[in-house]
Enzyme design. Sequence first.
Site, PDB file in Angstrom:
ATOM      1  N   HIS B 159       0.847  -1.177   0.000  1.00 11.72           N
ATOM      2  CA  HIS B 159       0.000   0.000   0.000  1.00 11.72           C
ATOM      3  C   HIS B 159       0.880   1.223   0.000  1.00 11.72           C
ATOM      4  CE1 HIS B 159      -3.799  -2.015   0.548  1.00 11.72           C
ATOM      5  NE2 HIS B 159      -3.261  -2.767   1.495  1.00 11.72           N
ATOM      6  N   CYS B 201      -0.609   1.954  -4.955  1.00 14.20           N
ATOM      7  CA  CYS B 201      -1.367   3.123  -5.386  1.00 14.20           C
ATOM      8  C   CYS B 201      -0.407   4.293  -5.484  1.00 14.20           C
ATOM      9  CB  CYS B 201      -2.454   3.466  -4.357  1.00 14.20           C
ATOM     10  SG  CYS B 201      -3.576   2.112  -4.052  1.00 14.20           S
TER      11      CYS B 201
END
Lengths: 583, 403
Positions: B159, B201
């Site tokens: 992440h 991301c």
Amino acid sequence: MAEISEAQPKESDETPQPSNLDPETMRKTKPGVKRLILTLSVLFSFLIGLPFLLKSVEIYRSQLPFRDIDSLSAAIESNPILFPCHFHAVFVNFPAASSSSSGNQLGFSIYSRMQKLFPKTPLCGTCSNYSVSVTLDSSGLLDGFKYDRNLDNFDENLDEYLESVLSKDGKYTVVVVNREDVEEVRAVVGKFRHAWIEGRIENAEELVERIAEIFVKVFVNGGKEEGSIHGEFMPVGADGRVVLSFNLLNADPRDWVYDWDFQSIEEILLAPIVEALRPLADVGVESQVLYHTPKSSFSYWDEKLTSHVFSTKDLPFFVNSNEWHLDTSTAAGGRSKVLQFVVYIPSSRECPLFLQLPNGELSLTNGFISPMWGGVVVWNPPACLNISESTHPLRHTMSLKDMKKVFEIFTGQLRQLFGLKSDSMVTSASGMSILLASERGFAKWERDVLSRQHTCFNLLQCGTTLGSLSRLVQSLPRMIIMDEIGKQVKFSLEAAKLTLTNASLGIYDASAVSSRQARSLAEDAFYHPSMMSVSYYSFEHCFAVYSPFFLPVSLHVLLAVLREWKRYKQEQKKYLAWKNKGI
Amino acid sequence: MESFNFPKAVAFLVVLIATNLTGAISSTVSHSTATMHTNNWAVLVCTSRFWFNYRHMANTLSLYRTVKRLGIPDERIILMLADDMACNARNKYPAQVFNNENHRLNLYGDNVEVDYRGYEVTVENFLRVLMGRHENAVPRSKRLLSDEGSHILVYMTGHGGDEFLKFQDSEELQSHDLADAVKQMKEKRRFKELLIMVDTCQAATLFSQLHSPGVLAIGSSLKGENSYSHHLDSDVGVSVVDRFTFYTLAFFERLNMYNNASLSSLFNSYNPNLLLSTAYYRTDLYQRRLEEVPVTNFFGSVMETIHTDSAYGALSGKQLKSGEIKMSSDSSGEDRQRILENSDVKDQGSSLNIKDQQVTCPFTRTLSTIHERVEKVKDVDGLVNFGLVLVIPLLAVSSWLSS
């Protein structure tokens, strides 16, 4: 009535001076200094305590000698390290030229030829101001030697004899022997620091050319074309250690299982090589035997050669890293270099297995190297060559003779890994010279070449490492630098200075050793595990921790002092005004 | 009034000190040496833990298998995993990790060598691996022993966000830390070329601060974009692979060891419509042209080999005429080309202007203008220090008023 009586003295006091004393601008008594002294003393104690506070929150940084590091880096990078070399030519059996002037002439012509062969800008590790001396000997040198070319080991004997006869002062010598009876002119380089050219010499020009070439191409550049240093041929680890790991790989132990007596071969063949490489690197030796280790490239059956053949195009895919668990060394530390030497024994389905070169011939050695990794030799077991032998997976041991052959190939591969050639011939413009093989793996002059190149390389690495370290330390002013790092840097600089001294004196071995020390100390300092930039105090952190304690209190103290000072000045002014006015 | 001169002088001094400290001395020393490419290394990092991040571990393990299949040995792979999937109590298939719902391939089979597992996957350990600053007792298998001829592949998944990557839900790797580590690696010549692949991301922001030459970087999405998982495995119960990694693996399934596709065909094979994000790569620090670089330069292990002419010793009498033979992997043509929308979006504030005109509420308008101004500030350190310094006169004023 007391009130009236009290009020009266007041009135009586005030009445004699009705309008003179204005409390705003005058006062009768001296202003008191107690409050001022009190506040000043508190401020003073704060000020005294301030340096102690700063000292206690100081980041501990060991003082690194930045200027010395910079000057060393600049010195190393601007002036390549050059060694003084001395060359000596001895002419035997030249009756025509036996006067000192012709000797000087010869010396001068050799010197000028050598100058043409050296590059314009000298490379690091080669010779600087060199000298050439010439001796004209009218056949007194070789008197004790039985000159017969047809004898076995003629070259080796001549080499030993010359070594005993020539003076051992570190000069590189070429002995030219003119023999009328021998037609062919041969040039041979010995195992020590001399070479010889013998035969019927007619052309002086050619001779001078040949001598100059032997001096420059062989003794200075080590048999290579130019003497430049490639990083991929310096397989010494950052801590000055190399571990040679010898592996015997049985591709398919269901066919045959081979073992070897490593101890004996190590004592006979490897120990002299380890000893010879001592100034360059601290060499360790390990060995293991592995099973079930097939290779990952393919081979095909060649009918004409009646053997399985793999080509040079398959070489990059030969090493099957998934099955060959070679890197299981326990002796190698974190920064040592490990070189793998592999003896590959093919399975019965691929036996005999040969390497075919692009020109169609089979390789004599069946081996190859990969720079900075190691070397591989394919050895076809004798069980494969006589198919009649039973295929029980008996434990065979490699015979000593076979092992010797394989280890000679390994010696050649080790030389290749260090940047020298594995064969023993040097071709130059004026002809071929034969290099004699030394039982220590490297001839003395080759060890000199390697020492010079390694000195150069190690010092360059040391300089750049110390430079990077000083830049890193200066760019992070709040990183903790421990004492150990400071000491390592200091010792590294001392070793580097010692190397430069040794190099200028021309002691190759000592300069290689001290340069290795300098490099390993510099690397230890740079890679010290405490210097991680995630764990240093930023200025904001320090400010945020200490300001809530000290900032409000110090401001109040300051303001109190200022207020008291202002008040004192005011009262003092009032008092002075009264004094000037009254009386 | 004269009483305020003293605090002002202090403020001035502090400003001076602050500006000195923020001026970082950075000098890049670039040595352009023509060293030979000697070996390949891979550092594969999965920065997530917990069951719902199954796909990150599957990503990393899939890439590990690919890289091993193409030839990089375990001794040159550093695998950092939290490793809590295979034996998780919620795993219906114990000791098995899949990256596809057809369950064809068990990633956690034999021969998986994890170097840093569990709580050892920290930012500090990752940076130590990159920079080489280990304690003396750390074994060789946990060190990145590259030299100046090595090509290194760094793959990170997990992440991430704007200029950071989250490690194990407790710490962050900032983009400037990564850039600093790469800079030190380059100075110490620990690599010849470096390829950074990030699948998180806003992945492209992680390598926005890199400055060292010889570095190639590709991220699965741009700033402001998310990277998505590929599909949900209803049997296992979680998503099993990310899109970027899925298409990367699909590309490598078509390759084998002898084959040679170029890096530009790999980078062009990412279709933004299938990825649902823009795969952005930066080549400004990389000198060679991508069409000439074979994929095996980073993902495989092609050794440089030199034939040994003769033995040294008794056999030295027999000479061989053949000289040295150097093998190098040469790149052949590319696959079919796909057009990749590669928007080089470097300026970040432009998208806010469009929003400004449409919104009439004054509050949000002022907020967005402030946000814009703050984005444009270059010297963040100076601003922070200015703010801190401003505290002192404010404090002086308040204590004067209170006295």
